[in-house]
Design a protein around this motif. Structure first.
Motif, PDB file in Angstrom:
ATOM      1  N   MET A   5       0.831  -1.206   0.000  1.00  0.00           N
ATOM      2  CA  MET A   5       0.000   0.000   0.000  1.00  0.00           C
ATOM      3  C   MET A   5       0.870   1.262   0.000  1.00  0.00           C
ATOM      4  O   MET A   5       0.352   2.373  -0.106  1.00  0.00           O
ATOM      5  CB  MET A   5      -0.929   0.031   1.223  1.00  0.00           C
ATOM      6  N   GLY A   6       2.162   1.110   0.147  1.00  0.00           N
ATOM      7  CA  GLY A   6       3.044   2.284   0.225  1.00  0.00           C
ATOM      8  C   GLY A   6       3.833   2.485  -1.057  1.00  0.00           C
ATOM      9  O   GLY A   6       3.622   1.796  -2.060  1.00  0.00           O
ATOM     10  N   THR A   7       4.778   3.414  -1.003  1.00  0.00           N
ATOM     11  CA  THR A   7       5.551   3.742  -2.206  1.00  0.00           C
ATOM     12  C   THR A   7       6.990   3.221  -2.120  1.00  0.00           C
ATOM     13  O   THR A   7       7.694   3.183  -3.116  1.00  0.00           O
ATOM     14  CB  THR A   7       5.609   5.283  -2.393  1.00  0.00           C
ATOM     15  N   GLN A   8       7.401   2.826  -0.911  1.00  0.00           N
ATOM     16  CA  GLN A   8       8.797   2.410  -0.734  1.00  0.00           C
ATOM     17  C   GLN A   8       8.994   0.949  -1.143  1.00  0.00           C
ATOM     18  O   GLN A   8       8.096   0.130  -0.955  1.00  0.00           O
ATOM     19  CB  GLN A   8       9.175   2.544   0.737  1.00  0.00           C
ATOM     20  N   GLY A   9      10.166   0.670  -1.654  1.00  0.00           N
ATOM     21  CA  GLY A   9      10.526  -0.721  -1.931  1.00  0.00           C
ATOM     22  C   GLY A   9      10.328  -1.117  -3.383  1.00  0.00           C
ATOM     23  O   GLY A   9      10.945  -2.062  -3.867  1.00  0.00           O
ATOM     24  N   TRP A  10       9.472  -0.382  -4.111  1.00  0.00           N
ATOM     25  CA  TRP A  10       9.174  -0.799  -5.484  1.00  0.00           C
ATOM     26  C   TRP A  10      10.410  -0.657  -6.388  1.00  0.00           C
ATOM     27  O   TRP A  10      10.644  -1.498  -7.253  1.00  0.00           O
ATOM     28  CB  TRP A  10       7.997   0.015  -6.048  1.00  0.00           C
ATOM     29  N   ASP A  11      11.189   0.431  -6.174  1.00  0.00           N
ATOM     30  CA  ASP A  11      12.399   0.606  -6.995  1.00  0.00           C
ATOM     31  C   ASP A  11      13.398  -0.506  -6.714  1.00  0.00           C
ATOM     32  O   ASP A  11      14.064  -1.029  -7.618  1.00  0.00           O
ATOM     33  CB  ASP A  11      13.079   1.953  -6.669  1.00  0.00           C
TER      34      ASP A  11
END
Ligand code: NAD
Length: 483
Positions: free
Chosen positions: A97-103
């Motif tokens: 649900m967050g924005t961190q970690g996808w990169d």
């Protein structure tokens, strides 16, 4: 000699929820076995994503322990292969649900490997993950996405889930797992029907008296009470697993063994199911008996959720008109067993008047505990004492018959490899799931309207008395629930 195992192409498998129960108990041990059998290439990568902070090393240690727990025999887990397998594992801390970690995740994926995303998280997160994969560009046109039950709670929510998935993925990329379809016996049902000339001419209402499908569990809902009470046997077992077994038993031969040809035929069966009246259903709840009963286990004294259901199902088409399919499933029954029993009609005229055949032939397809197929035949009792008949089983246990092929593989082994191979035959298509829910919803609505409570039944037995009456009324009886 032809190799038994054809390796799949190299792949990057991302498991969202990679530290959860399903991943540790089923998905990762299955992948280990596939590597051991030479099917999973050693350069394949498995990248687990989960919310909690964890190092790659700690994750590898977690999976080492999971392999020890779920593949308990040391000889099945050679240390060098465990080492190779653990090297294929990686971990990314990522709250979907967050924005961190996808990169971080993007940096671990290769452009030239097959890419698959396994959503081993609650279904409430499926839509968010699918759209994030599309927004971030991690999902390519050939990537696969894998989801598992519960695929909706009713028709409306199943349609919504399909809408969310198809907003980011084409149907040919979506793999909806029903692990019953990965069982060897279930696939063998298709081989039995469509690769042998023996059965198919008899596989219809003219020769088959009725079919019984049983999925019996000996455990109760302990530990899962909160989830189960919102679901019940109808949603948890009948709508998905039992429906799939019924479809494979009843479907017409597909023109080819190809995903859409098979799934079209299954869909036709679901669409041919008659609505089930309230007289054709029996619901039960196991009662307290020394230990807590269903109502105690779900901590809801007013619950009307069924832990047992039996149905008489009629299929309105040329092949099956007049031949009912009786299905039942329940918790806290005498034993854990699942089977499809095809009961043939008796001979039209018995030439043995005093010892007339009591039962027709029966073909029993056993899914658990030990997968196999039995054909019940009537033969002459040996000896000179006249013409006495008796029934004997012609037995084929897969574990015995296929001893040279090793242990019967777990359903997930087959299914995960099929995802990588891009073969959707053993996965449910969106329209199948929706049609199954539409039929199920109507039954659930008749229960709601009636306001009746489920019938109590004793733990350790074969279900409520009324379920016996469901067949007695038709002059038939259930097979024993026993292993
Ligand atoms: P679980 O609770 O054991 O594991 C859930 C996993 O999801 C954990 O790794 C957790 O870290 C992760 N997670 C939760 N929220 C997250 C978030 N916001 N971002 C990133 N990761 C998050 O659950 P489970 O038993 O492994 O089941 C997973 C799914 O599979 C469920 O939908 C369940 O219904 C289904 N399922 C499980 C089984 C089984 O045998 N366990 C069988 C069939 C279907």
């Amino acid at each position: 000699m032809v190799a038994r195992t054809i390796p799949v192409e190299t792949f990057d498998l991302v498991i969202f929820g990679g530290t959860g129960d399903l991943a540790r108990r089923k998905i990762l041990p299955s992948l280990f076995r596939r590597m051991r059998e030479g099917q999973m290439p050693t350069d394949a990568r498995i990248i687990a994503c989960a919310r909690g902070k964890m190092s790659r090393k700690a994750f590898q240690q977690m999976i080492r322990e999971a392999l020890e727990e779920f593949i308990p025999n040391d000889t099945d887990r050679p240390e060098d292969l465990v080492g190779t397998f653990l090297k294929a594992l990686d971990f990314v801390t990522l709250d979907v649900m967050g924005t961190q970690g996808w990169d971080d995740l993007a940096g671990k994926l290769r452009d030239d490997a097959i890419r698959a995303f396994y959503l081993s998280v609650g279904p409430g997160l499926f839509g968010a993950i699918a759209s994030k994969l599309s927004e971030t560009g991690l999902a390519t046109p050939e990537s696969r996405i894998v989801v598992e039950k519960p695929l909706g709670h009713d028709y409306t929510s199943a349609c919504e889930l399909n809408r969310q998935l198809s907003a980011s993925f084409d149907e040919h990329q979506i793999y909806r797992i029903d692990h019953y379809l990965g069982k060897e016996t279930v696939q063998n049902l298709m081989a039995l029907r469509f690769a042998n000339a023996l059965f198919e001419p008899l596989w219809n209402a003219q020769h088959i008296d009725h079919v019984q499908i049983t999925v019996a569990e000996s455990i109760g809902v302990e530990g899962r009470g909160g989830y189960y009470d919102k679901s019940g046997a109808m949603r948890d077992m009948v709508q998905n697993h039992i429906m799939q077994l019924l479809c494979l038993t009843a479907m017409e031969p597909p023109a080819r063994f190809e995903p859409d040809a098979v799934r079209d035929e299954k869909l036709k069966v679901i669409r041919a199911l008659d609505p089930v009246t309230s007289e054709e259903t029996v619901r039960g709840q196991y009662r307290a008996n020394g230990e807590g009963g269903y109502l105690d286990h779900v901590e809801n004294p007013d619950s009307r959720t069924e832990s047992y259901v039996a149905l008489k199902v009629q299929i309105s088409n040329w092949r099956w008109a007049g031949t009912p399919f009786y299905v039942r499933t329940g918790k806290k029954l005498r034993s854990r067993m699942s089977e499809i029993a095809v009961i043939f009609k008796e001979v039209p005229h018995s030439i043995f008047p005093e010892v007339s055949q009591r039962k027709g032939n029966a073909l029993i397809i056993r899914l658990q505990p030990d997968e196999g197929i039995t054909l019940r035949m009537t033969i002459k009792d040996p000896g000179p004492g006249g013409m006495r008949l008796r029934e004997v089983p012609l037995d084929m246990s897969f574990a015995d018959a296929l001893a040279d092929a090793g242990a019967v593989p777990d359903a997930y082994e087959r299914l995960v490899m099929d995802v990588i191979r891009g073969n959707q035959t053993l996965f449910m298509r969106g329209d199948e799931v929706e049609a199954a829910w539409a039929w199920t919803d109507a039954i659930l609505a008749t229960w709601d309207d009636s306001g009746d409570r489920p019938h109590p039944y004793d733990p350790g037995g074969s279900g409520p008395e009324d379920a016996l009456a469901l067949l007695h009324r038709d002059g038939r009886r259930w097979r024993e629930v026993e292993t």
